[in-house]
Design an enzyme around this catalytic site. Structure first.
Site, mmCIF file in Angstrom:
data_model
loop_
_atom_site.group_PDB
_atom_site.id
_atom_site.type_symbol
_atom_site.label_atom_id
_atom_site.label_comp_id
_atom_site.label_asym_id
_atom_site.label_seq_id
_atom_site.Cartn_x
_atom_site.Cartn_y
_atom_site.Cartn_z
ATOM 1 N N ASP A 170 0.872 -1.179 0.000
ATOM 2 C CA ASP A 170 0.000 0.000 0.000
ATOM 3 C C ASP A 170 0.905 1.225 0.000
ATOM 4 O O ASP A 170 2.010 1.183 0.546
ATOM 5 C CB ASP A 170 -0.901 -0.001 1.245
ATOM 6 C CG ASP A 170 -2.112 0.908 1.053
ATOM 7 O OD1 ASP A 170 -3.234 0.391 0.965
ATOM 8 O OD2 ASP A 170 -1.940 2.157 0.964
ATOM 9 N N ASP A 252 -13.875 -7.995 -12.648
ATOM 10 C CA ASP A 252 -15.239 -7.520 -12.371
ATOM 11 C C ASP A 252 -15.423 -6.108 -12.908
ATOM 12 O O ASP A 252 -16.541 -5.614 -12.992
ATOM 13 C CB ASP A 252 -15.467 -7.542 -10.848
ATOM 14 C CG ASP A 252 -16.888 -7.194 -10.460
ATOM 15 O OD1 ASP A 252 -17.812 -7.743 -11.087
ATOM 16 O OD2 ASP A 252 -17.085 -6.364 -9.552
ATOM 17 N N GLU A 257 -17.033 0.308 -19.515
ATOM 18 C CA GLU A 257 -18.178 -0.482 -19.070
ATOM 19 C C GLU A 257 -19.438 0.108 -19.678
ATOM 20 O O GLU A 257 -19.585 1.335 -19.723
ATOM 21 C CB GLU A 257 -18.269 -0.460 -17.535
ATOM 22 C CG GLU A 257 -17.077 -1.149 -16.894
ATOM 23 C CD GLU A 257 -17.121 -1.167 -15.359
ATOM 24 O OE1 GLU A 257 -18.148 -0.745 -14.782
ATOM 25 O OE2 GLU A 257 -16.130 -1.609 -14.767
ATOM 26 N N HIS A 280 -19.290 -5.895 -13.053
ATOM 27 C CA HIS A 280 -19.163 -4.950 -11.929
ATOM 28 C C HIS A 280 -20.189 -5.238 -10.819
ATOM 29 O O HIS A 280 -20.931 -4.352 -10.385
ATOM 30 C CB HIS A 280 -19.333 -3.507 -12.439
ATOM 31 C CG HIS A 280 -18.625 -2.509 -11.551
ATOM 32 N ND1 HIS A 280 -18.036 -1.385 -12.032
ATOM 33 C CD2 HIS A 280 -18.416 -2.469 -10.199
ATOM 34 C CE1 HIS A 280 -17.495 -0.691 -11.036
ATOM 35 N NE2 HIS A 280 -17.716 -1.348 -9.919
ATOM 36 N N ILE A 281 -20.204 -6.510 -10.392
ATOM 37 C CA ILE A 281 -21.182 -6.919 -9.383
ATOM 38 C C ILE A 281 -20.522 -7.257 -8.052
ATOM 39 O O ILE A 281 -21.156 -7.802 -7.160
ATOM 40 C CB ILE A 281 -21.995 -8.151 -9.854
ATOM 41 C CG1 ILE A 281 -21.043 -9.266 -10.304
ATOM 42 C CG2 ILE A 281 -22.975 -7.771 -10.964
ATOM 43 C CD1 ILE A 281 -21.666 -10.632 -10.341
ATOM 44 N N GLY A 282 -19.228 -6.920 -7.921
ATOM 45 C CA GLY A 282 -18.488 -7.281 -6.707
ATOM 46 C C GLY A 282 -19.217 -6.846 -5.441
ATOM 47 O O GLY A 282 -19.287 -7.585 -4.458
HETATM 48 P P1 NAI Z 1 -10.003 2.223 0.161
HETATM 49 O O1 NAI Z 1 -9.869 3.648 -0.219
HETATM 50 O O2 NAI Z 1 -10.431 1.868 1.545
HETATM 51 O O3 NAI Z 1 -8.611 1.455 -0.114
HETATM 52 C C1 NAI Z 1 -7.799 1.682 -1.215
HETATM 53 C C2 NAI Z 1 -6.371 1.450 -0.757
HETATM 54 O O4 NAI Z 1 -5.515 1.447 -1.883
HETATM 55 C C3 NAI Z 1 -5.862 2.560 0.167
HETATM 56 O O5 NAI Z 1 -5.314 1.976 1.326
HETATM 57 C C4 NAI Z 1 -4.798 3.274 -0.667
HETATM 58 O O6 NAI Z 1 -3.754 3.811 0.111
HETATM 59 C C5 NAI Z 1 -4.317 2.142 -1.547
HETATM 60 N N1 NAI Z 1 -3.671 2.562 -2.792
HETATM 61 C C6 NAI Z 1 -4.077 3.503 -3.668
HETATM 62 N N2 NAI Z 1 -3.248 3.556 -4.723
HETATM 63 C C7 NAI Z 1 -2.313 2.600 -4.501
HETATM 64 C C8 NAI Z 1 -1.187 2.161 -5.242
HETATM 65 N N3 NAI Z 1 -0.860 2.709 -6.408
HETATM 66 N N4 NAI Z 1 -0.423 1.191 -4.696
HETATM 67 C C9 NAI Z 1 -0.732 0.625 -3.523
HETATM 68 N N5 NAI Z 1 -1.803 0.992 -2.775
HETATM 69 C C10 NAI Z 1 -2.568 1.966 -3.269
HETATM 70 O O7 NAI Z 1 -10.983 1.568 -0.911
HETATM 71 P P2 NAI Z 1 -11.852 0.255 -0.755
HETATM 72 O O8 NAI Z 1 -13.156 0.585 -0.144
HETATM 73 O O9 NAI Z 1 -11.031 -0.812 -0.145
HETATM 74 O O10 NAI Z 1 -12.111 -0.085 -2.301
HETATM 75 C C11 NAI Z 1 -11.046 -0.526 -3.126
HETATM 76 C C12 NAI Z 1 -11.447 -0.484 -4.571
HETATM 77 O O11 NAI Z 1 -12.563 -1.343 -4.812
HETATM 78 C C13 NAI Z 1 -11.872 0.900 -5.078
HETATM 79 O O12 NAI Z 1 -11.295 1.120 -6.334
HETATM 80 C C14 NAI Z 1 -13.377 0.796 -5.214
HETATM 81 O O13 NAI Z 1 -13.885 1.647 -6.211
HETATM 82 C C15 NAI Z 1 -13.529 -0.662 -5.614
HETATM 83 N N6 NAI Z 1 -14.841 -1.246 -5.334
HETATM 84 C C16 NAI Z 1 -15.348 -2.093 -6.280
HETATM 85 C C17 NAI Z 1 -16.583 -2.684 -6.090
HETATM 86 C C18 NAI Z 1 -17.118 -3.620 -7.104
HETATM 87 O O14 NAI Z 1 -18.334 -3.759 -7.212
HETATM 88 N N7 NAI Z 1 -16.283 -4.307 -7.848
HETATM 89 C C19 NAI Z 1 -17.391 -2.387 -4.905
HETATM 90 C C20 NAI Z 1 -16.717 -1.563 -3.928
HETATM 91 C C21 NAI Z 1 -15.501 -1.006 -4.169
#
Ligand code: NAI
Length: 397
Positions: A170, A252, A257, A280-282
């Site tokens: 991270d 996903d 999209e 995109h249903i994660g």
């Molecule tokens: P979050 O903001 O809690 O965590 C993201 C983490 O990634 C942070 O700790 C950040 O410091 C780190 N980060 C950012 N850029 C980085 C890089 N280049 N290298 C290493 N670490 C890096 O977000 P959360 O809630 O955990 O969501 C993560 C992802 O999942 C987001 O992109 C969100 O849009 C996506 N998501 C997808 C869903 C789906 O339906 N597939 C549903 C919910 C979220």
């Protein structure tokens, strides 16, 4: 006060608002801009999901709007700066679907290591090909989590409980949960049996995982992306799936999209064996939707009842603590020197004792909470509103 909830927000949100005394109007879809502007006249709370765009044109037509609830994770559809300038607080649900994403990711890892989809589609075609060769348990495998935020860290805990050895990277300093260990990206890619991406959607993450990163992964790795489509160079991924370095993948999210379920989808990843593609249903489960409905509605109700701005994406965080006094005022203003003195002056002129006070700031906004222990008399609110550089003042109770 009226809450207008668009885009089929979970009925739990209606229940929360009604229990707090709001009149609730629900609209299943996202109305056209012109129609929405006409509907905003008496709305105090607007609830939307990802389809409704909120900019200055809508805000101008919403004189009573105090809060917007984004009943989803992202808030890109809302012009937060325009909301701040009008003293409108925006709330979202940053982690209500975290568990749903984690569960599908774990399920996909197992499916990919066991070739379940390939085996299933062979059997659908009448081919009985029973074999153990090349199939593995996830127990004991090295999982590399890129992005150790809400989703990455919860995945870490559950993966470990299934016997995986968890590594992560991270860009921020994070608390390693359980036995998880932090590694530099290059090392993590080179040592992991399964690599899963959970970074956020900041612009600098565009094509973050590309040719160089795939080439640096272990031969036979499993790769997952459930974060944002543009984070991964799918052409490079397809190449490495074809040349066998990557043994299986689950995607996903995609760089492009479709806007709606009616539009068709095409990707270079279609037709490749042992590749799971999902639309995109994660985070899309009924549990997550219910959680989002309750979470956002409860934060907004708390904002009206106590001034709490916990989980606001554009306001400074005010977390009410301690005892309550007779009245509480909230004063939203431009973040410039001398505002607190001017606010206090209004109360002092009326000989009203300020029993408790807190000022929090964020960017261009100052948010002052003033508790008083005696009656203030009529007309104090217009006086607070008349202070230069005030955005909005409100009697909380
Ligand atoms: P979050 O903001 O809690 O965590 C993201 C983490 O990634 C942070 O700790 C950040 O410091 C780190 N980060 C950012 N850029 C980085 C890089 N280049 N290298 C290493 N670490 C890096 O977000 P959360 O809630 O955990 O969501 C993560 C992802 O999942 C987001 O992109 C969100 O849009 C996506 N998501 C997808 C869903 C789906 O339906 N597939 C549903 C919910 C979220």
């Amino acid at each position: 006060m009226k809450a207008l909830l668009l885009e089929n927000i979970h009925p739990g949100a209606t229940r929360v608002f009604q229990a707090a005394g709001f009149e609730v109007e629900t609209v299943p879809q996202s109305p056209a801009k012109k129609l929405l502007a006409q509907m905003m006249g008496d709305v105090a709370v607007l609830g939307i999901r990802s389809k409704t765009r909120i900019g200055p044109d809508i805000l101008q037509r919403a004189p009573r709007l105090s809060a917007i609830g984004a009943f989803c994770i992202g808030t890109e559809q809302i012009d937060s700066s325009a909301c701040s300038a009008k003293g409108i607080s925006v709330f979202n649900a940053p982690y209500s679907n975290t568990r749903s994403v984690v569960e599908i990711a774990l399920g996909e890892m197992i499916m990919l290591l066991r070739g379940v989809f390939e085996n299933s589609s062979r059997l659908h075609r009448g081919i009985w090909a029973k074999s153990a060769e090349g199939y593995h348990e996830i127990r004991g495998k090295r999982l590399g989590i890129i992005g150790y935020g809400n989703i990455g860290s919860q995945l870490s805990t559950l993966a470990e409980s299934l016997g995986m050895e968890v590594g992560y990277c991270d860009i921020e300093e994070k608390l390693s949960l359980g036995n998880a260990r932090k590694y530099p990206l290059k090392e993590l890619l080179g040592r992991s049996d399964i690599v899963t991406v959970h970074v956020d959607g900041r612009e600098s993450n565009r094509n973050f995982i590309g040719e160089k990163e795939f080439a640096g992964m272990k031969e036979g790795v499993i790769f997952l992306n459930l974060s944002r489509g543009f984070v991964v160079d799918v052409e490079a991924l397809a190449r490495h799936l074809r040349n066998g370095r990557i043994r299986g993948a689950a995607l996903d999210v995609f760089p492009e999209e479709p806007e709606s379920s009616k539009a068709s989808f095409s990707s270079v990843l279609q037709g490749l064996p042992n590749v799971i593609l999902t639309p995109h249903i994660g985070g899309s489960t009924e549990e997550a939707q219910a959680g989002i409905g309750d979470f956002v509605a409860e934060r907004i109700v708390a904002y009206f009842a106590t001034g709490s701005t916990v989980s606001s994406v554009n306001f400074p965080v005010y977390h009410p603590t301690g005892r309550t006094y007779l009245h509480r005022f909230a004063h939203i203003h431009e973040n410039i020197p001398g505002m607190l003195a001017r606010i206090n002056e209004v109360f002092a002129r009326r000989n009203v004792n300020i029993a408790g006070q807190q000022l929090v700031t964020r960017g261009t906004i100052g948010y002052a909470i003033i508790d008083v222990d005696g009656p203030c008399g009529k007309g104090i609110l217009p006086e607070l509103e008349a202070i230069p550089n005030t955005i909005r003042a409100r009697l909380v109770y």
